[in-house]
Scaffold this active site. Structure first.
Site, short mmCIF file in Angstrom:
data_model
loop_
_atom_site.label_atom_id
_atom_site.label_comp_id
_atom_site.label_asym_id
_atom_site.label_seq_id
_atom_site.Cartn_x
_atom_site.Cartn_y
_atom_site.Cartn_z
N CYS A 88 -1.48 -10.31 -4.47
CA CYS A 88 -2.41 -9.30 -4.16
C CYS A 88 -2.18 -7.80 -4.73
O CYS A 88 -3.05 -7.09 -4.97
CB CYS A 88 -2.31 -9.26 -2.63
SG CYS A 88 -2.63 -10.79 -2.10
N ALA A 89 -0.95 -7.45 -5.17
CA ALA A 89 -0.59 -6.38 -5.88
C ALA A 89 -1.20 -6.26 -7.16
O ALA A 89 -0.96 -5.11 -7.63
CB ALA A 89 0.80 -6.07 -5.64
#
Length: 348
Positions: free
Chosen positions: A141-142
């Site tokens: 997700c980063a």
């Protein structure tokens, strides 16, 4: 030194729509009566803040016995189509053609492909023979914010060159009817598929400037989020509750990252955050001491598309750009590691 700027941004979605009610029915069929703890966690379908998602395959496909060959085929097929759709639109909005691209940064953590995705679409897209390929895996997700940092540095190192950043994820391919775990049920309630593409160039004027970027990794947190790997495919790992971790730890980390750029939270006029789930969005508001409900675009993206991992933050940024960015915006995301990534944008 010229800073990299966002010349254009585009998003893309796969064709199949999964309503949250259909996802809940899918989960009941897959886990009900087989997983003793299912009833305790099934409420996540109502509290996730999601109404619908998009997927690279219809919902019935996920009910079949699936292993690596089937999931990998779906990943390559679905991710390549999403890549091409998002990239073509971003290039069109920038007034460019595929041969004008000097570097392609591809961010994807939901499948394995060698050759990587940008190589697989290169002929169809029309990329030049000398285009540089930078595939990035494992940021989860980063990956959107971290990928923006990587692409910005590459653009800045060669002023005037065109860098294409594509974040594409097929999170739904991790739906696992064979895994009777709380984490797997939560993933089934949260994940969707999608892609985003940006063109960056270091030049005077133009779009939003990437002013600074940073990462922060907490020691001893490898168990918070990630993939397990077995004969059936990738399986999600959520070994700790992310919302309370974010509420307690993200604020100090964000301040630390901003201080490295000579900034404070008071210098930020808008936030663009990766919406991992409704509770995560609320936790971020508390961690950053924001008024409850301020992250409205994050909630709207989550409601309509679910958590698409790396591309999701760009869906939020797309909304923010449509209404106009203030002087300084902070983009944030958290992912496996456990790592937070930030980038500050200065409006043109």
């Amino acid at each position: 030194m010229l800073k990299a700027r966002i010349v254009s941004l585009a998003t893309a979605l796969p064709p199949h729509v999964i309503s949250q009610s259909d996802a809940a029915s899918f989960a009941t069929s897959a886990f009900g009566g087989r997983f003793e703890g299912f009833e305790q966690v099934a409420g996540v379908f109502m509290t996730s803040g999601i109404h619908r998602r998009r997927a690279v395959r219809p919902i019935d496909w996920y009910m079949q016995p699936l292993g690596w060959p089937e999931r990998s085929e779906a990943y390559v097929d679905g991710a390549c189509k999403l890549f091409a759709d998002a990239a073509r639109e971003a290039l069109d909005r920038a007034g460019l053609r595929a041969p004008d691209v000097d570097t392609v940064v591809t961010v994807s953590s939901t499948g394995i492909a060698t050759p990587s995705l940008e190589a697989r679409v290169a002929d169809g897209m029309g990329f030049g023979r000398h285009v540089e390929r930078v595939p990035v895996f494992g940021l989860g997700c980063a990956g959107g914010v971290s990928g923006l940092s990587i692409a910005a540095r590459l653009a800045q190192s060669r002023p005037g060159s065109n860098v294409l950043l594509v974040a594409v994820e097929t999170c739904t391919l991790s739906f696992r009817a064979d895994q009777l775990t709380k984490a797997n049920v939560v993933a089934t309630a949260l994940f969707g598929d999608g892609a985003a593409a940006l063109v960056l160039r270091a030049e005077e004027g133009g779009g939003a400037e990437i002013e600074s970027a940073s990462q922060y990794t907490w020691p001893g947190t490898l168990d918070i989020m990630g993939w397990s790997v077995d004969a059936e495919g990738l399986g999600v790992i959520f070994d700790r509750s992310i919302p309370p971790f974010a509420e307690e730890h993200f604020g100090p980390a964000a301040r630390d990252m901003l201080q490295r750029a000579g900034l404070n939270l008071s210098d930020i006029h808008r936030f663009v955050c990766h919406p991992g789930g409704a509770k995560v969005v609320t936790a971020l508001e508390r961690a950053l001491q924001l008024p409850q409900g301020l992250l409205a675009d994050e909630r709207a993206v989550l409601e309509e598309y679910g958590n698409m991992s790396a591309p999701t933050v760009f869906f939020v940024l797309e909304k923010a750009l449509a209404t106009g960015l203030p002087r300084r915006t902070l983009m944030t995301a958290m992912g496996p590691g456990f790592t937070a990534a930030t980038a500050t944008l200065l409006a043109a």
